[in-house]
Design an enzyme around this catalytic site. Structure first.
Site, PDB file in Angstrom:
ATOM      1  N   THR A 229       6.306   6.706   5.301  1.00 45.07           N
ATOM      2  CA  THR A 229       7.660   6.713   5.854  1.00 45.07           C
ATOM      3  C   THR A 229       8.744   6.606   4.784  1.00 45.07           C
ATOM      4  OG1 THR A 229       7.583   4.313   6.225  1.00 45.07           O
ATOM      5  CG2 THR A 229       6.902   5.739   8.057  1.00 45.07           C
TER       6      THR A 229
ATOM      7  N   SER B 113      -1.526   3.173 -10.702  1.00 40.67           N
ATOM      8  CA  SER B 113      -0.360   3.258 -11.583  1.00 40.67           C
ATOM      9  C   SER B 113      -0.751   2.905 -13.007  1.00 40.67           C
ATOM     10  CB  SER B 113       0.730   2.288 -11.117  1.00 40.67           C
ATOM     11  OG  SER B 113       1.800   2.249 -12.046  1.00 40.67           O
TER      12      SER B 113
ATOM     13  N   TYR C 239       1.701  -7.221 -10.669  1.00 42.93           N
ATOM     14  CA  TYR C 239       1.705  -5.891 -10.056  1.00 42.93           C
ATOM     15  C   TYR C 239       0.692  -4.994 -10.767  1.00 42.93           C
ATOM     16  CZ  TYR C 239       3.347  -1.225  -8.777  1.00 42.93           C
ATOM     17  OH  TYR C 239       3.410   0.077  -8.341  1.00 42.93           O
TER      18      TYR C 239
END
Length: 297
Positions: free
Chosen positions: A13, A144, A174
């Site tokens: 989305t 990533s 992260y």
């Protein structure tokens, strides 16, 4: 009989996921969207209808920070589709302070790593059964190169680490969650080798969309970077679509690829070995087993 490929996707989305979903719809896919927000899912449905009229879209609601909801949604998806051609684990989160979910896990670890692991595990049999020699099934996970910021990996501790961290300290946290995604992909690739299911992950590159949503002035920074042509989200969307559809990647068993060039990348050294990847898998499987018991009770 509907011959459209069925593609299940998280994080569709917003950002690169939205662009990838639009591209896949134009290519004739039937989309199964896992989303928390009904209004955002409805907006995406309307946008896809304008871009690719008649595209079938099914929405499965789940908060990906809650593994019980991921398990429930996975069960609903498996029951809904007799065939699943592609699973795309795209949803991700960079939190700048620690938040612990009601299930007791660090939110960033839950969304970025545990949720993809659980959803993939729940849909694994359906994907394997859907694969054929002429049309392999595929699992694509968005990792990533931020994984390079992770300094350590300890599967026995990191999955349940809920220690506080600063905004600066959020970067290696992260990165570790994305390192786990690469490690998971490579171990899964070994486990599914010979089943007809291609397993890949990618670095989507630096993207301006949704950049640091929790930071002050994030919106202004995103607009400035976009105006300068920095962090084009289309590059990230393109590598996702390529891994999900291009015959070149139909035989991959744990490959990790870069945006724009689709160049193969190496897992960072601390998570590269088969032993540590297997240890992470086994620790996660044990954790998920504990989650499943109350969920299925």
């Amino acid at each position: 009989m509907d011959l459209r490929p069925v593609i299940v996707m998280t994080g569709a989305t917003n950002g690169i996921g939205r662009l990838a979903a639009l591209d896949l719809a134009r290519r004739g896919a039937r989309l199964g969207i896992v989303a928390r927000s009904r209004p955002k899912a409805d907006a995406l449905r309307e946008e896809i209808e304008r871009a690719a009229p008649g595209t079938p879209i099914d929405v499965f609601r789940a908060d990906l920070s809650l593994l019980a909801e991921v398990l429930r949604a996975g069960g609903e998806i498996a029951a809904h589709y007799p065939r699943i051609d592609v699973l795309i684990n795209n949803a991700g989160l960079h939190a700048f302070s620690q938040r612990v979910t009601s299930e007791g896990y660090a939110e960033m670890t839950a969304v970025n790593y545990l949720a993809p692991w659980v959803l993939t595990d729940t849909l694994r049999d359906r994907l394997t059964a859907s694969a054929s020699a002429s049309a392999p099934a595929r699992i694509v996970t968005v990792a990533s190169r931020a994984s390079l910021r992770a300094h350590t990996i300890d599967p026995s501790l990191d999955l349940t680490d809920t220690a506080d961290f600063t905004r600066v300290g959020s970067s290696p946290r992260y990165g570790r969650s994305k390192l786990m995604d690469i490690m998971f992909t490579q171990e899964l690739g070994r486990r599914l080798q010979g089943t007809g299911v291609a397993v890949t992950c990618c670095c989507p590159g630096f993207n301006a969309t949704g950049l640091g949503r929790e930071l002050p002035l994030a919106g202004a920074l995103e607009r400035a970077l976009a105006a300068l042509g920095i962090g084009n989200p289309q590059h990230g969307a393109d590598i996702i679509v390529k891994l999900a559809t291009d015959p070149e990647f139909a035989d991959s068993a744990g490959g990790y690829f870069a945006a724009r060039t689709a160049k193969p990348l190496q897992c960072p050294e601390i998570g590269r070995g088969e032993a540590v990847q297997r240890a992470l898998w086994e620790a996660t499987a044990e954790l998920v087993h504990d989650i499943r018991r109350p969920h299925n009770a």
